[in-house]
Motif scaffolding. Structure first.
Motif, short mmCIF file in Angstrom:
data_model
loop_
_atom_site.label_atom_id
_atom_site.label_comp_id
_atom_site.label_asym_id
_atom_site.label_seq_id
_atom_site.Cartn_x
_atom_site.Cartn_y
_atom_site.Cartn_z
N MET A 198 59.29 -12.52 43.57
CA MET A 198 58.59 -11.50 44.37
C MET A 198 57.09 -11.53 44.03
N SER A 199 56.25 -11.53 45.07
CA SER A 199 54.83 -11.42 44.80
C SER A 199 54.35 -10.05 45.27
N ALA A 200 53.57 -9.41 44.47
CA ALA A 200 53.22 -8.01 44.71
C ALA A 200 52.35 -7.80 45.96
N LYS A 201 52.49 -6.58 46.50
CA LYS A 201 51.52 -6.14 47.52
C LYS A 201 50.19 -5.92 46.79
N ILE A 202 49.10 -6.38 47.39
CA ILE A 202 47.80 -6.18 46.75
C ILE A 202 47.22 -4.85 47.26
N ILE A 203 46.94 -3.96 46.33
CA ILE A 203 46.29 -2.69 46.71
C ILE A 203 44.78 -2.96 46.67
N SER A 204 44.18 -3.03 47.83
CA SER A 204 42.76 -3.40 47.89
C SER A 204 41.87 -2.17 47.78
N GLY A 205 41.11 -2.13 46.69
CA GLY A 205 40.13 -1.06 46.54
C GLY A 205 39.00 -1.23 47.54
N THR A 206 38.69 -2.48 47.84
CA THR A 206 37.60 -2.75 48.79
C THR A 206 37.94 -2.13 50.15
N GLU A 207 39.17 -2.38 50.62
CA GLU A 207 39.57 -1.87 51.93
C GLU A 207 39.71 -0.34 51.91
N THR A 208 40.32 0.18 50.85
CA THR A 208 40.53 1.63 50.76
C THR A 208 39.18 2.35 50.69
N ALA A 209 38.27 1.78 49.90
CA ALA A 209 36.95 2.39 49.77
C ALA A 209 36.23 2.38 51.12
N LYS A 210 36.40 1.29 51.86
CA LYS A 210 35.76 1.16 53.17
C LYS A 210 36.26 2.28 54.10
N ALA A 211 37.57 2.49 54.08
CA ALA A 211 38.15 3.53 54.95
C ALA A 211 37.60 4.92 54.57
N ILE A 212 37.52 5.19 53.28
CA ILE A 212 37.02 6.51 52.84
C ILE A 212 35.53 6.65 53.19
N ARG A 213 34.79 5.56 53.06
CA ARG A 213 33.35 5.62 53.39
C ARG A 213 33.15 5.90 54.88
N GLU A 214 34.02 5.33 55.70
CA GLU A 214 33.92 5.61 57.15
C GLU A 214 34.14 7.10 57.39
N GLU A 215 35.13 7.68 56.70
CA GLU A 215 35.40 9.12 56.85
C GLU A 215 34.19 9.94 56.38
N LEU A 216 33.60 9.50 55.27
CA LEU A 216 32.45 10.24 54.71
C LEU A 216 31.24 10.15 55.64
N LYS A 217 31.07 9.00 56.25
CA LYS A 217 29.94 8.80 57.15
C LYS A 217 30.00 9.82 58.30
N VAL A 218 31.21 9.98 58.83
CA VAL A 218 31.41 10.93 59.93
C VAL A 218 31.13 12.36 59.42
N GLU A 219 31.63 12.65 58.21
CA GLU A 219 31.45 13.99 57.64
C GLU A 219 29.96 14.30 57.40
N VAL A 220 29.23 13.30 56.89
CA VAL A 220 27.80 13.50 56.62
C VAL A 220 27.05 13.70 57.95
N ALA A 221 27.40 12.90 58.96
CA ALA A 221 26.72 13.02 60.26
C ALA A 221 26.97 14.41 60.84
N GLU A 222 28.19 14.90 60.71
CA GLU A 222 28.52 16.24 61.22
C GLU A 222 27.75 17.33 60.48
N LEU A 223 27.68 17.17 59.16
CA LEU A 223 26.94 18.15 58.35
C LEU A 223 25.48 18.21 58.78
N THR A 224 24.93 17.02 59.03
CA THR A 224 23.52 16.94 59.40
C THR A 224 23.28 17.52 60.79
N GLU A 225 24.16 17.12 61.73
CA GLU A 225 23.95 17.57 63.12
C GLU A 225 24.24 19.06 63.29
N LYS A 226 25.39 19.50 62.74
CA LYS A 226 25.81 20.90 62.99
C LYS A 226 25.14 21.91 62.06
N HIS A 227 24.86 21.49 60.83
CA HIS A 227 24.39 22.46 59.83
C HIS A 227 23.01 22.13 59.27
#
Ligand code: NDP
Length: 295
Positions: free
Chosen positions: A1-30
């Motif tokens: 059996m070869s393990a599933k690779i848990i990619s920090g690079t990919e996971t971090a990218k997904a979280i950064r995309e979420e943060l980008k949206v959150e920061v844009a909303e904070l800036t625009e709305k507040h």
């Protein structure tokens, strides 16, 4: 059996995309732009590259970032005065003092001088206390990143036997506390190992999840783990230099052999490393929202 690779690079990218949206909303709305200052004392090349990466990431997410670089012989008094200046600066929501500091400066004194509401590294005793009590706080970035990797890779932690190798204040100890918490991504039965542990393999071999944070290259080998284990490798060890002059990195886990037995494993590089910086950004956004009374 070869393990599933848990990619920090990919996971971090997904979280950064979420943060980008959150920061844009904070800036625009507040009309809020989260602000981060990084303070580096001296010219340690590894610290320089960490600080540069933090500022680059902040910039990419729309976070206002300032970088202060001080001479290695800066006095403790001057550093404390600078921290106090940023404690009182409304544009700055997060203050990060890059460790290690030169020997003549007391790390604890400086970290304790940071306003706990701007302590986005989560090292202030007040935030550490809140974390242990399970209260709202800034979680330390590396253990926080490990929690996200476990959660987003669908790893069941409830009831799992978790073995943490390492008991430092920045990784091992908070990791143990977080895995114990009575909430999702916690609820584990936790064992912590260190240099005085008598039989490390006895513990690692019965672990459902191993979190390795010892700083010893490739010390966890295939014979030390059971089939189907999930392995999170926090270690970042420089083991040589490539022809290009770039450092060759290895984790605390012998990736090539352990991946043949594990169900899932993080690589080094590309595992926990990118998550640490991303969690710093998440904490900075949290600090800005808290300062504005939005959460
Ligand atoms: P420390 O050196 O502060 O702590 C290491 C811990 O591991 C200590 O508790 C030590 O035990 C234990 N240890 C060392 N050797 C062994 C061994 N042979 N068997 C069992 N336990 C052992 O390191 P950090 O916690 O700061 O960092 C750990 C690793 O994680 C490093 O490689 C570091 O570079 C990396 N790191 C990575 C980050 C990332 O973003 N990916 C962020 C932070 C760290 P004792 O207490 O008895 O001395």
């Amino acid at each position: 059996m070869s393990a599933k690779i848990i990619s920090g690079t990919e996971t971090a990218k997904a979280i950064r995309e979420e943060l980008k949206v959150e920061v844009a909303e904070l800036t625009e709305k507040h009309n809020i732009v989260p602000g981060l200052v990084t303070i580096l004392v001296g010219e340690d090349p590894a610290s320089q590259s960490y600080v540069a990466a933090k500022n680059k990431t902040a910039h990419a997410l729309g976070i206002h970032s300032e970088q202060v670089t001080l001479d290695a012989d800066t006095s403790e008094e001057d550093l404390l005065a600078l921290v106090e200046k940023y404690n009182n600066d409304d544009k700055i929501n997060g203050i990060l003092v890059q460790l290690p500091l030169p020997k003549h400066i007391d790390d604890n004194k400086v970290l304790t001088a940071i306003n706990p509401d701007k302590d986005v590294d989560g090292f202030h005793p007040i935030n550490v206390g809140r974390m242990v009590l399970g209260e709202k706080c800034f979680l330390p970035c590396t253990p926080h990143g490990v929690l996200e990797l476990l959660a987003r890779s669908g790893t069941e932690t409830s009831g799992a036997e978790v073995v943490v190798v390492g008991r430092s204040n920045i990784v091992g100890k908070p990791m143990v506390n977080l895995m114990l918490q009575k909430r999702p991504s916690g609820n584990s039965t936790v064992t912590v190992c260190h240099t005085r542990t008598k039989d490390l393999t006895f513990h690692t071999k019965r672990a459902d999840i191993i979190i390795a944070a010892a700083g010893v290259p490739k010390m966890i080998t295939a014979d030390m783990v059971k089939e189907g284990v999930v392995v999170i490798d926090v270690g970042v060890n420089r083991i040589g230099k490539a022809a290009s002059g770039k450092a060759i990195l290895a984790g605390d886990v012998d990736f090539d052999s352990v991946k043949e037995k594990a169900a899932a494993i993080t690589p080094v590089p590309g595992g926990v490393g990118p998550m640490t910086i991303t969690m710093l950004m998440k904490n900075t956004v949290q600090a800005a929202k808290q300062a504005a009374g939005l959460i």
